[in-house]
Scaffold this active site. Structure first.
Site, PDB file in Angstrom:
ATOM      1  N   GLY A  80      -6.524 -10.057  -4.505  1.00 52.78           N
ATOM      2  CA  GLY A  80      -5.200  -9.824  -5.059  1.00 52.78           C
ATOM      3  C   GLY A  80      -4.234  -9.410  -3.969  1.00 52.78           C
ATOM      4  O   GLY A  80      -4.643  -8.906  -2.917  1.00 52.78           O
ATOM      5  N   HIS A 123      -4.550  -2.892 -10.372  1.00 52.92           N
ATOM      6  CA  HIS A 123      -4.340  -2.468  -8.980  1.00 52.92           C
ATOM      7  C   HIS A 123      -3.060  -3.107  -8.431  1.00 52.92           C
ATOM      8  O   HIS A 123      -2.227  -2.440  -7.813  1.00 52.92           O
ATOM      9  CB  HIS A 123      -5.574  -2.864  -8.154  1.00 52.92           C
ATOM     10  N   GLU A 124      -2.893  -4.416  -8.663  1.00 52.45           N
ATOM     11  CA  GLU A 124      -1.720  -5.115  -8.126  1.00 52.45           C
ATOM     12  C   GLU A 124      -0.434  -4.689  -8.837  1.00 52.45           C
ATOM     13  O   GLU A 124       0.605  -4.526  -8.196  1.00 52.45           O
ATOM     14  CB  GLU A 124      -1.910  -6.634  -8.210  1.00 52.45           C
ATOM     15  N   GLN A 151       3.424  -5.768  -0.436  1.00 53.40           N
ATOM     16  CA  GLN A 151       2.475  -5.769   0.685  1.00 53.40           C
ATOM     17  C   GLN A 151       2.887  -6.752   1.777  1.00 53.40           C
ATOM     18  O   GLN A 151       2.391  -6.662   2.896  1.00 53.40           O
ATOM     19  CB  GLN A 151       1.063  -6.101   0.202  1.00 53.40           C
ATOM     20  N   CYS A 155      -8.112  -2.333  -0.433  1.00 53.82           N
ATOM     21  CA  CYS A 155      -6.745  -2.845  -0.442  1.00 53.82           C
ATOM     22  C   CYS A 155      -6.458  -3.482   0.906  1.00 53.82           C
ATOM     23  O   CYS A 155      -6.819  -2.927   1.947  1.00 53.82           O
ATOM     24  CB  CYS A 155      -5.772  -1.692  -0.706  1.00 53.82           C
ATOM     25  N   LEU A 156      -5.809  -4.646   0.884  1.00 57.85           N
ATOM     26  CA  LEU A 156      -5.496  -5.331   2.142  1.00 57.85           C
ATOM     27  C   LEU A 156      -4.519  -4.526   2.996  1.00 57.85           C
ATOM     28  O   LEU A 156      -4.468  -4.715   4.210  1.00 57.85           O
ATOM     29  CB  LEU A 156      -4.949  -6.731   1.858  1.00 57.85           C
ATOM     30  N   HIS A 201       0.897  -1.592  -7.389  1.00 61.74           N
ATOM     31  CA  HIS A 201       1.693  -1.814  -6.167  1.00 61.74           C
ATOM     32  C   HIS A 201       3.171  -2.004  -6.502  1.00 61.74           C
ATOM     33  O   HIS A 201       4.043  -1.556  -5.763  1.00 61.74           O
ATOM     34  CB  HIS A 201       1.204  -3.060  -5.409  1.00 61.74           C
TER      35      HIS A 201
END
Length: 172
Positions: free
Chosen positions: A45, A136-137, A50, A94-95, A140
């Site tokens: 994701g 999660h996304e 991000q 997380c990226l 963000h």
């Protein structure tokens, strides 16, 4: 086109994103770029903040089985409209916070409504990893990171590691 993923701490990762009011070709292209970036990272994701864009846009694809067809999703203005009382705990990463993982507990099942790349409103139910990932996304988009669910000491420890990593990367 692959985009650069912002690393925590970055003030843009803590901002609430603006709703998408006009679905432009530029935003559709951003969604495609985000999928490319996510797959190359690799991740399941990615949210627009991000990659430095403060718009309510996320992408995900939680298909991980070898040989199973990918299921890329681009979601504009996603929102959880219902969630189960049942909870699931997954080890999240997380990226924007590479190499750091922690258990986070979230609703096991969620109903999400969003606008697809064609401007059509879609509602679907997500379970298992998909439910965790979409929540999660969406977090963000509200300026919330998975580490915000952790105890302060653990969160500070991870943030210090990220500050150190960013310093090392800046030195090259």
């Amino acid at each position: 086109m692959k985009r650069t993923i912002l690393l925590h701490p970055d003030p843009r990762l803590k901002k609430v994103c603006a709703p998408v009011t006009d679905l432009t070709d530029e935003l559709r292209l951003l969604g495609d770029d985000m999928l490319t970036t996510m797959y190359e990272a690799p991740g399941v994701g990615l949210a627009a903040p991000q990659v430095g864009v403060l718009s309510r846009l996320i992408v995900l694809d939680c298909v991980k089985e070898e040989g199973e067809a990918p299921r890329p999703m681009i979601m504009f203005n996603p929102e959880v409209i219902a969630s189960s009382d049942d909870l699931n705990t997954y080890e999240e990463g997380c990226l924007s916070i590479p190499e750091q993982f922690a258990d986070v507990t979230r609703p096991a099942e969620v109903d999400v409504r969003w606008i697809d790349r064609n401007g059509k409103e879609v509602t679907d139910t997500f379970t298992k990893l998909w439910a965790t990932c979409v929540q999660h996304e969406i977090d963000h988009l509200d300026g919330k990171l998975f580490i915000d669910y952790l105890k302060p000491l653990r969160r500070q420890m991870i943030t210090r590691k990220m500050v150190k990593l960013k310093r090392e990367l800046a030195r090259g």
